[in-house]
Design a protein around this motif. Structure first.
Motif, PDB file in Angstrom:
ATOM      1  N   VAL A   1      55.960  66.391   3.691  1.00  0.00           N
ATOM      2  CA  VAL A   1      55.513  65.847   2.545  1.00  0.00           C
ATOM      3  C   VAL A   1      54.106  66.251   1.819  1.00  0.00           C
ATOM      4  O   VAL A   1      54.096  66.618   0.580  1.00  0.00           O
ATOM      5  N   THR A   2      53.319  66.201   2.707  1.00  0.00           N
ATOM      6  CA  THR A   2      52.044  66.642   2.122  1.00  0.00           C
ATOM      7  C   THR A   2      51.849  68.018   1.840  1.00  0.00           C
ATOM      8  O   THR A   2      51.248  68.515   0.858  1.00  0.00           O
ATOM      9  N   HIS A   3      52.645  69.023   2.542  1.00  0.00           N
ATOM     10  CA  HIS A   3      52.688  70.416   2.151  1.00  0.00           C
ATOM     11  C   HIS A   3      53.363  70.476   0.789  1.00  0.00           C
ATOM     12  O   HIS A   3      52.962  71.343  -0.075  1.00  0.00           O
ATOM     13  N   THR A   4      54.532  69.813   0.655  1.00  0.00           N
ATOM     14  CA  THR A   4      55.059  70.202  -0.572  1.00  0.00           C
ATOM     15  C   THR A   4      54.323  69.605  -1.902  1.00  0.00           C
ATOM     16  O   THR A   4      54.506  70.094  -2.952  1.00  0.00           O
ATOM     17  N   PHE A   5      53.796  68.269  -1.534  1.00  0.00           N
ATOM     18  CA  PHE A   5      53.008  67.823  -2.522  1.00  0.00           C
ATOM     19  C   PHE A   5      51.788  68.559  -2.885  1.00  0.00           C
ATOM     20  O   PHE A   5      51.409  68.787  -4.310  1.00  0.00           O
ATOM     21  N   ALA A   6      51.317  69.270  -2.013  1.00  0.00           N
ATOM     22  CA  ALA A   6      50.091  70.175  -2.352  1.00  0.00           C
ATOM     23  C   ALA A   6      50.696  71.503  -3.272  1.00  0.00           C
ATOM     24  O   ALA A   6      49.934  71.865  -4.343  1.00  0.00           O
ATOM     25  N   LYS A   7      51.816  71.710  -2.813  1.00  0.00           N
ATOM     26  CA  LYS A   7      52.346  72.928  -3.936  1.00  0.00           C
ATOM     27  C   LYS A   7      52.673  72.363  -5.143  1.00  0.00           C
ATOM     28  O   LYS A   7      52.368  72.921  -6.242  1.00  0.00           O
ATOM     29  N   TYR A   8      53.022  71.256  -5.287  1.00  0.00           N
ATOM     30  CA  TYR A   8      53.578  70.457  -6.617  1.00  0.00           C
ATOM     31  C   TYR A   8      52.413  70.284  -7.350  1.00  0.00           C
ATOM     32  O   TYR A   8      52.162  70.789  -8.589  1.00  0.00           O
ATOM     33  N   SER A   9      51.325  69.653  -6.605  1.00  0.00           N
ATOM     34  CA  SER A   9      50.122  69.127  -7.386  1.00  0.00           C
ATOM     35  C   SER A   9      49.574  70.586  -7.982  1.00  0.00           C
ATOM     36  O   SER A   9      48.819  70.367  -9.294  1.00  0.00           O
ATOM     37  N   SER A  10      49.224  71.540  -7.268  1.00  0.00           N
ATOM     38  CA  SER A  10      48.994  72.706  -7.913  1.00  0.00           C
ATOM     39  C   SER A  10      49.449  73.221  -9.047  1.00  0.00           C
ATOM     40  O   SER A  10      48.781  73.507  -9.859  1.00  0.00           O
ATOM     41  N   LEU A  11      50.778  73.288  -8.971  1.00  0.00           N
ATOM     42  CA  LEU A  11      51.674  73.693 -10.149  1.00  0.00           C
ATOM     43  C   LEU A  11      51.401  72.782 -11.170  1.00  0.00           C
ATOM     44  O   LEU A  11      51.242  73.201 -12.427  1.00  0.00           O
TER      45      LEU A  11
ATOM     46  N   ASP B   1      62.265  69.715  -4.584  1.00  0.00           N
ATOM     47  CA  ASP B   1      61.920  69.654  -2.881  1.00  0.00           C
ATOM     48  C   ASP B   1      60.900  68.126  -2.674  1.00  0.00           C
ATOM     49  O   ASP B   1      61.370  67.882  -1.655  1.00  0.00           O
ATOM     50  N   LEU B   2      60.140  67.986  -3.585  1.00  0.00           N
ATOM     51  CA  LEU B   2      59.364  66.746  -3.207  1.00  0.00           C
ATOM     52  C   LEU B   2      60.142  65.444  -3.285  1.00  0.00           C
ATOM     53  O   LEU B   2      59.974  64.538  -2.357  1.00  0.00           O
ATOM     54  N   VAL B   3      61.109  65.327  -4.101  1.00  0.00           N
ATOM     55  CA  VAL B   3      62.088  64.334  -4.155  1.00  0.00           C
ATOM     56  C   VAL B   3      62.845  64.200  -2.915  1.00  0.00           C
ATOM     57  O   VAL B   3      63.091  63.182  -2.255  1.00  0.00           O
ATOM     58  N   ASN B   4      63.464  65.628  -2.314  1.00  0.00           N
ATOM     59  CA  ASN B   4      63.850  65.524  -1.166  1.00  0.00           C
ATOM     60  C   ASN B   4      63.130  64.987  -0.043  1.00  0.00           C
ATOM     61  O   ASN B   4      63.531  64.655   0.883  1.00  0.00           O
ATOM     62  N   GLU B   5      61.775  65.510  -0.025  1.00  0.00           N
ATOM     63  CA  GLU B   5      60.893  65.203   0.981  1.00  0.00           C
ATOM     64  C   GLU B   5      60.737  63.566   1.128  1.00  0.00           C
ATOM     65  O   GLU B   5      60.499  63.053   2.217  1.00  0.00           O
ATOM     66  N   PHE B   6      60.867  62.832   0.095  1.00  0.00           N
ATOM     67  CA  PHE B   6      60.547  61.598  -0.111  1.00  0.00           C
ATOM     68  C   PHE B   6      61.711  60.945   0.751  1.00  0.00           C
ATOM     69  O   PHE B   6      61.405  59.642   1.415  1.00  0.00           O
ATOM     70  N   LYS B   7      62.930  61.342   0.992  1.00  0.00           N
ATOM     71  CA  LYS B   7      63.903  60.788   1.978  1.00  0.00           C
ATOM     72  C   LYS B   7      63.300  60.688   3.291  1.00  0.00           C
ATOM     73  O   LYS B   7      63.460  59.862   3.908  1.00  0.00           O
ATOM     74  N   GLY B   8      62.661  61.844   3.727  1.00  0.00           N
ATOM     75  CA  GLY B   8      62.076  61.893   4.980  1.00  0.00           C
ATOM     76  C   GLY B   8      61.120  60.913   5.123  1.00  0.00           C
ATOM     77  O   GLY B   8      60.650  60.349   6.085  1.00  0.00           O
ATOM     78  N   LEU B   9      60.324  60.704   4.264  1.00  0.00           N
ATOM     79  CA  LEU B   9      59.129  59.961   4.139  1.00  0.00           C
ATOM     80  C   LEU B   9      59.684  58.142   4.183  1.00  0.00           C
ATOM     81  O   LEU B   9      59.229  57.292   5.021  1.00  0.00           O
ATOM     82  N   ALA B  10      60.988  58.224   3.644  1.00  0.00           N
ATOM     83  CA  ALA B  10      61.472  56.571   3.684  1.00  0.00           C
ATOM     84  C   ALA B  10      61.945  56.459   5.139  1.00  0.00           C
ATOM     85  O   ALA B  10      62.004  55.567   5.483  1.00  0.00           O
ATOM     86  N   ASP B  11      62.600  57.935   5.588  1.00  0.00           N
ATOM     87  CA  ASP B  11      63.033  57.619   6.967  1.00  0.00           C
ATOM     88  C   ASP B  11      62.060  57.154   8.175  1.00  0.00           C
ATOM     89  O   ASP B  11      62.201  56.388   9.008  1.00  0.00           O
ATOM     90  N   ALA B  12      60.840  57.771   7.792  1.00  0.00           N
ATOM     91  CA  ALA B  12      59.625  57.661   8.727  1.00  0.00           C
ATOM     92  C   ALA B  12      59.229  56.036   8.500  1.00  0.00           C
ATOM     93  O   ALA B  12      59.022  55.551   9.639  1.00  0.00           O
ATOM     94  N   GLU B  13      59.131  55.531   7.291  1.00  0.00           N
ATOM     95  CA  GLU B  13      59.094  54.126   7.199  1.00  0.00           C
ATOM     96  C   GLU B  13      59.894  53.103   7.846  1.00  0.00           C
ATOM     97  O   GLU B  13      59.478  52.174   8.555  1.00  0.00           O
TER      98      GLU B  13
ATOM     99  N   ILE C   1      51.544  59.261  -4.405  1.00  0.00           N
ATOM    100  CA  ILE C   1      52.158  60.620  -4.801  1.00  0.00           C
ATOM    101  C   ILE C   1      52.968  60.240  -6.059  1.00  0.00           C
ATOM    102  O   ILE C   1      53.117  60.998  -6.837  1.00  0.00           O
ATOM    103  N   ALA C   2      53.859  59.185  -5.826  1.00  0.00           N
ATOM    104  CA  ALA C   2      54.562  59.013  -7.030  1.00  0.00           C
ATOM    105  C   ALA C   2      53.844  58.572  -8.333  1.00  0.00           C
ATOM    106  O   ALA C   2      54.311  59.277  -9.476  1.00  0.00           O
ATOM    107  N   LEU C   3      52.726  57.906  -8.035  1.00  0.00           N
ATOM    108  CA  LEU C   3      51.958  57.787  -9.266  1.00  0.00           C
ATOM    109  C   LEU C   3      51.266  59.095 -10.005  1.00  0.00           C
ATOM    110  O   LEU C   3      51.364  59.216 -11.209  1.00  0.00           O
ATOM    111  N   PHE C   4      50.969  60.141  -9.095  1.00  0.00           N
ATOM    112  CA  PHE C   4      50.418  61.141  -9.557  1.00  0.00           C
ATOM    113  C   PHE C   4      51.512  61.960 -10.447  1.00  0.00           C
ATOM    114  O   PHE C   4      51.355  62.498 -11.422  1.00  0.00           O
ATOM    115  N   ARG C   5      52.899  61.733  -9.874  1.00  0.00           N
ATOM    116  CA  ARG C   5      53.903  62.496 -10.464  1.00  0.00           C
ATOM    117  C   ARG C   5      54.223  62.169 -12.129  1.00  0.00           C
ATOM    118  O   ARG C   5      54.537  62.502 -12.717  1.00  0.00           O
TER     119      ARG C   5
END
Length: 179
Positions: free
Chosen positions: A62-72, A97-109, A131-135
């Motif tokens: 998630v962090t990696h995908t967010f880094a790409k997202y936030s940069s763009l 991709d970031l939205v898809n990664e959030f499923k993994g974050l929900a699984d981790a929770e 992250i959601a607030l940033f988006r």
């Protein structure tokens, strides 16, 4: 007849060999006992360690995908109307991709809750909400946000991530040390 000096040397050597064997036996016993008491983890502890490692990996993705997202996203705000359409398409892809990664974050929770780690789950949820607030605040076409405000939002996200990893690391270290 043998000289008594030879007997004494043989007896001396035999005593040294016996003493060495006793020392080796005591050391071996101590190591085996220590490993039995401290070193072996239960299957439950091993599963918990495996889950924590998987959670760390999911958060890393998630962090990696967010880094790409936030940069763009930051780039889109910086260049505004002059931002190329290809970059916007790239941002759309990364956003998906970031939205898809959030499923993994929900699984981790969910795994953290299953393990009874409520504080870790709350910390991870807080990281995801930042992250959601940033988006919601940084997007293509938004002109009324400054790069300093974007940097502040990113800093908040980094702090939330660091807090989560501090808690996760502490828990992981405790399991490894078998306290």
């Amino acid at each position: 007849m043998l000289d008594t000096g030879i007997y004494i040397e043989l007896l001396d050597t035999a005593l040294k060999v016996a003493l060495g064997a006793c020392i080796a036996w005591v050391a071996g016993w101590w190591v085996m006992r220590r490993n039995a008491v401290v070193g072996s983890r239960s299957p439950r502890e091993n599963r918990k360690l495996t889950h924590l490692e998987a959670i760390s990996s999911q958060v890393g993705q998630v962090t990696h995908t967010f880094a790409k997202y936030s940069s763009l996203a930051s780039e889109s705000v910086q260049f505004g109307e002059r931002w190329p359409a290809e970059r916007k398409n790239e941002l759309d892809t990364i956003s998906a991709d970031l939205v898809n990664e959030f499923k993994g974050l929900a699984d981790a929770e969910a795994k953290l809750l299953m393990l009874g780690e409520k504080n870790l789950e709350r910390s991870l949820r807080l990281y995801g909400s930042h992250i959601a607030l940033f988006r919601k605040q940084v997007y293509v076409g938004r002109a009324d946000i400054s790069l300093e405000q974007i940097a502040a939002l990113k800093k908040d996200i980094a702090r939330a991530r660091e807090k989560f990893y501090d808690l996760l690391s502490t828990k992981y270290d405790r399991l490894l040390s078998n306290r």
